[in-house]
Design a protein around this motif. Sequence first.
Motif, PDB file in Angstrom:
ATOM      1  N   ARG A 172     150.790 -14.016  75.808  1.00 21.60           N
ATOM      2  CA  ARG A 172     149.889 -12.873  75.673  1.00 21.60           C
ATOM      3  C   ARG A 172     149.030 -13.046  74.434  1.00 21.60           C
ATOM      4  NH1 ARG A 172     149.654  -7.666  77.645  1.00 21.60           N
ATOM      5  NH2 ARG A 172     148.765  -6.061  76.291  1.00 21.60           N
ATOM      6  N   HIS A 173     147.759 -12.784  74.583  1.00 23.85           N
ATOM      7  CA  HIS A 173     146.828 -12.903  73.463  1.00 23.85           C
ATOM      8  C   HIS A 173     147.012 -11.731  72.508  1.00 23.85           C
ATOM      9  CE1 HIS A 173     142.945 -13.234  71.327  1.00 23.85           C
ATOM     10  NE2 HIS A 173     143.017 -14.511  71.650  1.00 23.85           N
ATOM     11  N   ALA A 174     146.677 -11.969  71.242  1.00 23.74           N
ATOM     12  CA  ALA A 174     146.806 -10.907  70.242  1.00 23.74           C
ATOM     13  C   ALA A 174     145.840  -9.758  70.496  1.00 23.74           C
ATOM     14  CB  ALA A 174     146.578 -11.488  68.843  1.00 23.74           C
ATOM     15  N   LEU A 175     144.731 -10.025  71.185  1.00 22.10           N
ATOM     16  CA  LEU A 175     143.751  -8.989  71.506  1.00 22.10           C
ATOM     17  C   LEU A 175     143.565  -8.935  73.020  1.00 22.10           C
ATOM     18  CD1 LEU A 175     141.086  -9.835  68.757  1.00 22.10           C
ATOM     19  CD2 LEU A 175     142.806  -8.020  68.681  1.00 22.10           C
ATOM     20  N   PRO A 176     144.515  -8.385  73.744  1.00 20.96           N
ATOM     21  CA  PRO A 176     144.394  -8.349  75.211  1.00 20.96           C
ATOM     22  C   PRO A 176     143.211  -7.493  75.647  1.00 20.96           C
ATOM     23  CG  PRO A 176     146.207  -6.967  74.485  1.00 20.96           C
ATOM     24  CD  PRO A 176     145.733  -7.704  73.271  1.00 20.96           C
ATOM     25  N   THR A 318     146.648 -19.751  71.399  1.00 20.10           N
ATOM     26  CA  THR A 318     146.351 -18.317  71.291  1.00 20.10           C
ATOM     27  C   THR A 318     146.671 -17.544  72.556  1.00 20.10           C
ATOM     28  OG1 THR A 318     144.057 -18.684  71.982  1.00 20.10           O
ATOM     29  CG2 THR A 318     144.538 -18.766  69.616  1.00 20.10           C
ATOM     30  N   GLY A 319     146.997 -18.231  73.647  1.00 15.43           N
ATOM     31  CA  GLY A 319     147.241 -17.544  74.904  1.00 15.43           C
ATOM     32  C   GLY A 319     145.968 -17.156  75.628  1.00 15.43           C
ATOM     33  N   THR A 320     144.858 -17.793  75.291  1.00 16.08           N
ATOM     34  CA  THR A 320     143.575 -17.496  75.931  1.00 16.08           C
ATOM     35  C   THR A 320     143.485 -18.195  77.276  1.00 16.08           C
ATOM     36  OG1 THR A 320     142.531 -17.280  73.762  1.00 16.08           O
ATOM     37  CG2 THR A 320     141.079 -17.590  75.647  1.00 16.08           C
ATOM     38  N   SER A 321     142.910 -17.515  78.258  1.00 14.13           N
ATOM     39  CA  SER A 321     142.656 -18.103  79.568  1.00 14.13           C
ATOM     40  C   SER A 321     141.217 -18.581  79.630  1.00 14.13           C
ATOM     41  CB  SER A 321     142.912 -17.089  80.684  1.00 14.13           C
ATOM     42  OG  SER A 321     144.263 -16.658  80.671  1.00 14.13           O
ATOM     43  N   VAL A 322     141.016 -19.805  80.063  1.00 15.28           N
ATOM     44  CA  VAL A 322     139.687 -20.395  80.204  1.00 15.28           C
ATOM     45  C   VAL A 322     139.376 -20.498  81.695  1.00 15.28           C
ATOM     46  CG1 VAL A 322     138.205 -22.363  79.696  1.00 15.28           C
ATOM     47  CG2 VAL A 322     139.950 -21.675  78.056  1.00 15.28           C
ATOM     48  N   VAL A 323     138.311 -19.834  82.123  1.00 11.47           N
ATOM     49  CA  VAL A 323     137.939 -19.762  83.530  1.00 11.47           C
ATOM     50  C   VAL A 323     136.541 -20.358  83.701  1.00 11.47           C
ATOM     51  CG1 VAL A 323     137.588 -18.224  85.504  1.00 11.47           C
ATOM     52  CG2 VAL A 323     139.314 -17.684  83.801  1.00 11.47           C
ATOM     53  N   LYS A 324     136.348 -21.095  84.779  1.00  8.62           N
ATOM     54  CA  LYS A 324     135.038 -21.639  85.121  1.00  8.62           C
ATOM     55  C   LYS A 324     134.549 -20.997  86.414  1.00  8.62           C
ATOM     56  CE  LYS A 324     136.100 -26.076  84.875  1.00  8.62           C
ATOM     57  NZ  LYS A 324     135.887 -27.544  84.833  1.00  8.62           N
ATOM     58  N   VAL A 325     133.290 -20.588  86.422  1.00 11.37           N
ATOM     59  CA  VAL A 325     132.722 -19.860  87.555  1.00 11.37           C
ATOM     60  C   VAL A 325     131.500 -20.601  88.084  1.00 11.37           C
ATOM     61  CG1 VAL A 325     133.557 -17.640  86.713  1.00 11.37           C
ATOM     62  CG2 VAL A 325     131.275 -18.415  86.063  1.00 11.37           C
ATOM     63  N   ASN A 326     131.056 -20.177  89.237  1.00 13.05           N
ATOM     64  CA  ASN A 326     129.876 -20.758  89.871  1.00 13.05           C
ATOM     65  C   ASN A 326     128.638 -20.486  89.015  1.00 13.05           C
ATOM     66  OD1 ASN A 326     127.899 -21.694  91.554  1.00 13.05           O
ATOM     67  ND2 ASN A 326     128.588 -20.590  93.360  1.00 13.05           N
ATOM     68  N   PRO A 327     127.866 -21.516  88.642  1.00 13.11           N
ATOM     69  CA  PRO A 327     126.714 -21.297  87.755  1.00 13.11           C
ATOM     70  C   PRO A 327     125.457 -20.817  88.466  1.00 13.11           C
ATOM     71  CG  PRO A 327     126.951 -23.631  88.200  1.00 13.11           C
ATOM     72  CD  PRO A 327     128.116 -22.946  88.884  1.00 13.11           C
ATOM     73  N   ALA A 328     125.506 -20.590  89.768  1.00  9.72           N
ATOM     74  CA  ALA A 328     124.297 -20.242  90.510  1.00  9.72           C
ATOM     75  C   ALA A 328     123.735 -18.899  90.050  1.00  9.72           C
ATOM     76  CB  ALA A 328     124.602 -20.200  92.008  1.00  9.72           C
TER      77      ALA A 328
END
Length: 429
Positions: A172-176, A318-328
Motif C-alpha cells: 500500500r502506498h503512503a498516499l493512497p 513505494t507500492g506505486t502501480s505503473v499502468v500503460k494505456v492506449n495513446p490514441a
Amino acid sequence: MLTGRRYRLEPTAGQTMQCEDFAHVCRAVWNTGLEQRREYRRRGAWMSYAPQCKELAEAKHEHLWLKTAPSHTLQQTLKDLDRACRERGTFKVQWRSQARWSPSFRFPDPQQIQVERLGRKWGRVKLPKLGWVRFHWSRPLGGEIRSATVTRRSGHWFVSFLVDDQAATRNRHALPGTAVGIDRGVKFAAVTSDGDFHDRAFIRPGEAERYRRLQQQLSRTRKGSANRAKTRARMNKIMGRVTDRRGDFCAQTAGRIVRKNALVVLEDLRIKSMSTSASGTLAEPGSQVRQKAGLNRAILDKGWHRLELALTSAARYTGTSVVKVNPAYTSLRCSACGFVTEGNRESQAVFVCKAPGCGHRDHADVNAGKNIKAAGLAVSACGDLGAGRSVKQEPVSRATGRTPHRGILALRGGEEVKGTVIPWPPPRP
C-alpha cells in the motif's frame, strides 16, 4: 528485492588485457551460438541451451583459446542467448559487433565473488582468473551479492553487483488515492497532469560542437585504422557523460513521482517503431527523411524508455502501480469535455478546445497528461492493471458525465473534420 550497484574499476594493465580477452571470447561464443541456432531454425529444428553447453565443453579441447575465459561466464553467455532467442525470436537477436558492442561478461556464481572495503573511498573485489581488482567505493553494497557483471564504457571498466537488499515491496502506498498521468514529449522529457515540467539538457553546447567535429573527423578516417579507433574513443567519452546525465535525471524524476503518487499512468508507446528511419528502400525512397531523423534524435535524446524503466524500478519501493494505456487521441482530446479534433491543438504548446460552449484552454502537454491520467483511472477501476493491455473503459467527460462516442465527424466552420467527438449539444439522460 534485487537491485543493482555499479562501481568504477581500476584494474592493472594485465587485468585490463584479461578483461579484453574475456569479452572477446564471450562475444565469439555468442555469435557462434546464434549462427548455430539460426541454421537449426532454417532446417526446421531447434537448438537449446543444454546441448550448446555440452558442445562448448567439447570445443575447448580443440580450441584452446576458449579456456582463456572462466567456464561459467561462457555458460552464462549461452544462457543469455537462450533467453534472448525465446523472448525475441532467433532471427531478431542481433550479432555482437566488435566495433559497436560494449565489451561485457558476467560472473553468475556468488560463491566465487569476494568483496572487501579498503577505506573510505576504495574497495576491492576478487573475481575468477582476475584476482583482486580495486574499485571506487562510491556507495554501500546494501545487500547480499548474487552476481557480478564487468563492462567497459567510455574507456573505463565498471563492475555491477546484483544484490538482494532484503527489502519487500509495499502493498500500500503512503498516499493512497493519488494518481498522475505523464506525457512524454520531445520539447519536455516528461510533463505531468499536475502541471509539473521535467526536463534538462543532457549535452552541453561545447560538447555538442566537439562531437560534431569528431563525427566529421571519423568520416575521413579509414576503417580499421588507429586514428579511427582514437576518434571513436573520444566520441564515446562524450556520449558516456551524456548517458550518465540522462540516467541520473530519469532516476531522480522517477523517485520524485512515485513518492507522491500511488498510481502512475504512461502511454503505451512503441518507441522502437517510432524512432525507425524514414529512408525506405532504393525502390521506394522515403519522404521527409531529414525531418524524421531529427525527430528520432529528439525521441532518443529524451530517454523515454529509460524513464519508464526507472519508474518501474522505483515503484517497487513505494507500492506505486505503473499502468500503460492506449495513446490514441490523448493529445487531441479535450480533458474538460472530451471533444476530439485536430484543430484543438493549435501548436506544440497551446491547446484550445473548439467545441461550442467549451473553449477550454491549457498547455497541450498538461492536457494530454490529464487525458492519460483519466484513461489510467478507468483501467484501474476495471481491475486491469497489466501493462500493454487494452483500455476497457473510456474516461468520463467532466462536462457531460458521459463517455465520448467514436466514429462521429466534427463540424468546424461548416467543414467536416475527422475525429472522435461527443455529440453536441450532449444528449439528455
